[in-house]
Design a protein around this motif. Sequence first.
Motif, PDB file in Angstrom:
ATOM      1  N   THR A   2      -9.143   6.721  -2.426  1.00 39.03           N
ATOM      2  CA  THR A   2      -8.673   5.348  -2.587  1.00 39.03           C
ATOM      3  C   THR A   2      -8.442   5.062  -4.068  1.00 39.03           C
ATOM      4  O   THR A   2      -9.379   5.129  -4.866  1.00 39.03           O
ATOM      5  CB  THR A   2      -9.707   4.358  -2.027  1.00 39.03           C
ATOM      6  OG1 THR A   2      -9.963   4.674  -0.651  1.00 39.03           O
ATOM      7  CG2 THR A   2      -9.211   2.924  -2.132  1.00 39.03           C
ATOM      8  N   THR A  20      -0.325  11.958   1.581  1.00 40.14           N
ATOM      9  CA  THR A  20      -1.275  12.979   2.011  1.00 40.14           C
ATOM     10  C   THR A  20      -1.490  13.944   0.863  1.00 40.14           C
ATOM     11  O   THR A  20      -0.551  14.258   0.113  1.00 40.14           O
ATOM     12  CB  THR A  20      -0.759  13.730   3.248  1.00 40.14           C
ATOM     13  OG1 THR A  20      -0.575  12.792   4.319  1.00 40.14           O
ATOM     14  CG2 THR A  20      -1.738  14.804   3.697  1.00 40.14           C
ATOM     15  N   HIS A  42      -4.502  10.444   1.760  1.00 37.04           N
ATOM     16  CA  HIS A  42      -5.298  10.981   2.855  1.00 37.04           C
ATOM     17  C   HIS A  42      -5.543  12.477   2.632  1.00 37.04           C
ATOM     18  O   HIS A  42      -4.666  13.192   2.162  1.00 37.04           O
ATOM     19  CB  HIS A  42      -4.582  10.767   4.190  1.00 37.04           C
ATOM     20  CG  HIS A  42      -4.355   9.319   4.519  1.00 37.04           C
ATOM     21  ND1 HIS A  42      -5.349   8.508   5.001  1.00 37.04           N
ATOM     22  CD2 HIS A  42      -3.242   8.535   4.409  1.00 37.04           C
ATOM     23  CE1 HIS A  42      -4.863   7.288   5.193  1.00 37.04           C
ATOM     24  NE2 HIS A  42      -3.586   7.284   4.831  1.00 37.04           N
ATOM     25  N   VAL A  74       0.862  -1.185   0.000  1.00 35.29           N
ATOM     26  CA  VAL A  74       0.000   0.000   0.000  1.00 35.29           C
ATOM     27  C   VAL A  74       0.898   1.234   0.000  1.00 35.29           C
ATOM     28  O   VAL A  74       1.755   1.392   0.874  1.00 35.29           O
ATOM     29  CB  VAL A  74      -0.914   0.024   1.243  1.00 35.29           C
ATOM     30  CG1 VAL A  74      -1.782   1.285   1.242  1.00 35.29           C
ATOM     31  CG2 VAL A  74      -1.769  -1.229   1.307  1.00 35.29           C
ATOM     32  N   GLU A 116       1.021   5.057   0.694  1.00 29.78           N
ATOM     33  CA  GLU A 116       0.213   6.029   1.417  1.00 29.78           C
ATOM     34  C   GLU A 116       0.819   7.420   1.316  1.00 29.78           C
ATOM     35  O   GLU A 116       2.023   7.607   1.513  1.00 29.78           O
ATOM     36  CB  GLU A 116       0.077   5.630   2.882  1.00 29.78           C
ATOM     37  CG  GLU A 116      -0.783   4.394   3.102  1.00 29.78           C
ATOM     38  CD  GLU A 116      -1.175   4.231   4.563  1.00 29.78           C
ATOM     39  OE1 GLU A 116      -2.003   5.022   5.054  1.00 29.78           O
ATOM     40  OE2 GLU A 116      -0.631   3.312   5.194  1.00 29.78           O
ATOM     41  N   VAL A 139      -3.235   5.033  -1.560  1.00 29.38           N
ATOM     42  CA  VAL A 139      -4.145   5.762  -0.676  1.00 29.38           C
ATOM     43  C   VAL A 139      -3.623   7.176  -0.460  1.00 29.38           C
ATOM     44  O   VAL A 139      -2.456   7.368  -0.096  1.00 29.38           O
ATOM     45  CB  VAL A 139      -4.301   5.042   0.675  1.00 29.38           C
ATOM     46  CG1 VAL A 139      -5.143   5.878   1.637  1.00 29.38           C
ATOM     47  CG2 VAL A 139      -4.931   3.664   0.473  1.00 29.38           C
TER      48      VAL A 139
END
Length: 765
Positions: free
Chosen positions: A127, A69, A149, A65, A67, A147
């Motif tokens: 997502t 921001t 955020h 994954v 990740e 992902v």
Amino acid sequence: MKFNTWLLATLFFLLIGKMLAQENYHSQSNSNAKEYTLTIAKKDINITGKLVMGMTVNGTIPGPVLEFTEGDEAIIHVKNTMDVETSVHWHGILLPNFYDGVPYLTTPPIKPGTTFTYKFKLKQAGTYWYHSHTMLQEQSGVYGSFVIHPKEETLQYDKELVLMLSDWTNEKPKDVLRTLKRGTEWYGIKKGTTTPLNQVISRGAFGAQLDFWRQRMEGADIADVYYPAFLINGKQSINYSDFKSGEKVRLRIINGAASTAFWMTFGGDSSTLVAADGLNVVPVNRNKTFIGNAETYDFIVTIPEDKKLEFKISAQDGSGTASAYLGEGEILKAMEVPKPDKIEMMKQMAKMDMKMGAHALKFQPNKDERFKIKAEYGMQMDHGKMNHDDMKHDSMQKEKMNHDKMKMENDMNHAEHKEMDMNDMDGMKMNAEYNYDYLKSPEKTVYDADAPINEILLNLTGNMNRYIWSFNGVVLSETDKIKIKSNEVTRITFNNLTMMHHPLHLHGHFFRVLNKNGDYSPLKHTVNVPPMKEVTIEFYGDEYGDWFFHCHILYHMMSGMTRIISYDTPRDERMKAYPINNLIKESNLYYSWGMVDVASHMTELNLVTSNYRSQFNVMAEYGWNKNFEAEATYEYYLHDYLRVFGGVNIENELEDSLEEVNTTAIVGLRYLTPYLFSLDVRLDNELRPQLGLSREIMVFPRTVVFGEIEYQADLGLVNTLPQNSNFEKELVWSAGAEYLLSKNASLMASYDNRFGAGGGLSLRF
């Protein structure tokens, strides 16, 4: 001297100052940068108890994954340790065209032993996912989640979990596509989804079957490939026991399957849909939702008291499931989705005024016949003397009717029974749920009313027999780019004229999916178009470059259902060494297969090599009575059902003798007639006409009967006929049955009027 020294000192300090300023700027510009390294490698994988070669990202399937921001700069180094090219496409991410990841179109392929670095600013949250866009590598395991955020979270939840859905085959993906193109029923047999004649008759559906055959279709179909396993985060069943009772968990669900759509169901009644394709939607409670290939959905669920909640996925065709369990304790089971009733679907469709079988390959690919195709196929209406403007109006009216009908069906569906009698969901009735009316954007998505609109009609067309998929009867290699103008709205109507679902993905864009919510219609990057239905999308042209657009069923994409959306801007200079034709050729490769029958009375060999339009055939028969015939031909498909051919035929003149062999040149045509008879009409260089007809039918599960007849006449136009004879004739016929033992082997028995009766083994390769 002092002046020169002062000047040098000044220049030195200015240079140092500039370097420090640049370094400070670089540091500031990358203060939000986040780096990952992904290594793509071949590796032996054991998912179903069988060790097979797959492809991994950082050693796992799915890959890690990633990740970030919102606002971060993503810096991702992709290292290729394989002996073949690879690539990575960032699905749903809005980024510079050069980093989109489609090799030879937007981004250089990643050659063996090299590393490519992707850099792009993240201007969205949600997502998403990534996957290879090279050949069929996505099926082998090159995919993972992405992902982003938000800077400020607006949703209330305690924890989150990414759930990557996928399908797994132990075969090489290229062999899967080759199997599909040769037209075998084996995958349906393995899944138990075939509709043999005995079942059709016992269910009173023989009339419906005749209607399908008349339209050159075997029957209703749902999915193409047999998969021994469906996976959630790489497992057929997986537990997440760390979640505690009462916690609200955000599930980020991604359908990364190569060719499987799923029904998603949850235990209990706490599942709330909060986002689709990465973007927030008006929250709605849903315990059962359809997810097409490449779509993403976010749900918030509450972990039940002293129970573990089941999240279940069921393959659309009913061929398998997988489950994830959240929490501890007794299982709160998810709703069971029954296997669809294909025979009932056939019966219902036969009652509808519907014409199926739109060509996947048109006779004139350069001729614009999209409105004619729409008028001729699908749900029939009285088009009469309708001109193009009328047809456009009809398209919009039909779209409105479909939306109203789906809304009515959906409302009735909810009103009748909160817990739905699942038996009522069989067959065509399930179409009431194949819409996006439950998705509503929290903000208006409508474009400026003064913006010009460019309307495009794309009929979705396909041929299951040859496994070719296209738009408007035209494959990628036979068409031009779809030109998009900046600062105007492009509105595309997808009219699905096939029996399959098609999840369509446009790279580099979000588009409005027009539904009952009007100005609040949702924004998506992938839209599922159900069989014999219409879906309309629209987007504002504010990009540059060429972008890929395709069906996200991997085997449909690789069989022609693709287009290039172009803003007609200059190509990136960095792509000069990577011709776009390399991408176009990928979907028009030759695939080869063969069969040999070894029986007590004869041996037969068939070899085929084929792409969209061209096909090479070699056939040889040898009877143990020394009766021999061989033939090699080249065929050219004028459209799906008609091809012309030429070649050479060799056969011995006398039975029980191989000493006298006659060689003739042949030309002719081959035509797939209504009711699926294969017609062969030919003429040889001795001016002898010949007519052949053949057919095979699956009468029981695994059991196929077949027959063939050939009639040749010699009118004496070249050869000297016996005295008092106006012509000579030759009649050859055979009939038999075959029982499929496996994908590659069958028991067979037949009678041939040249070779007699016998039985043996049929082998496919």
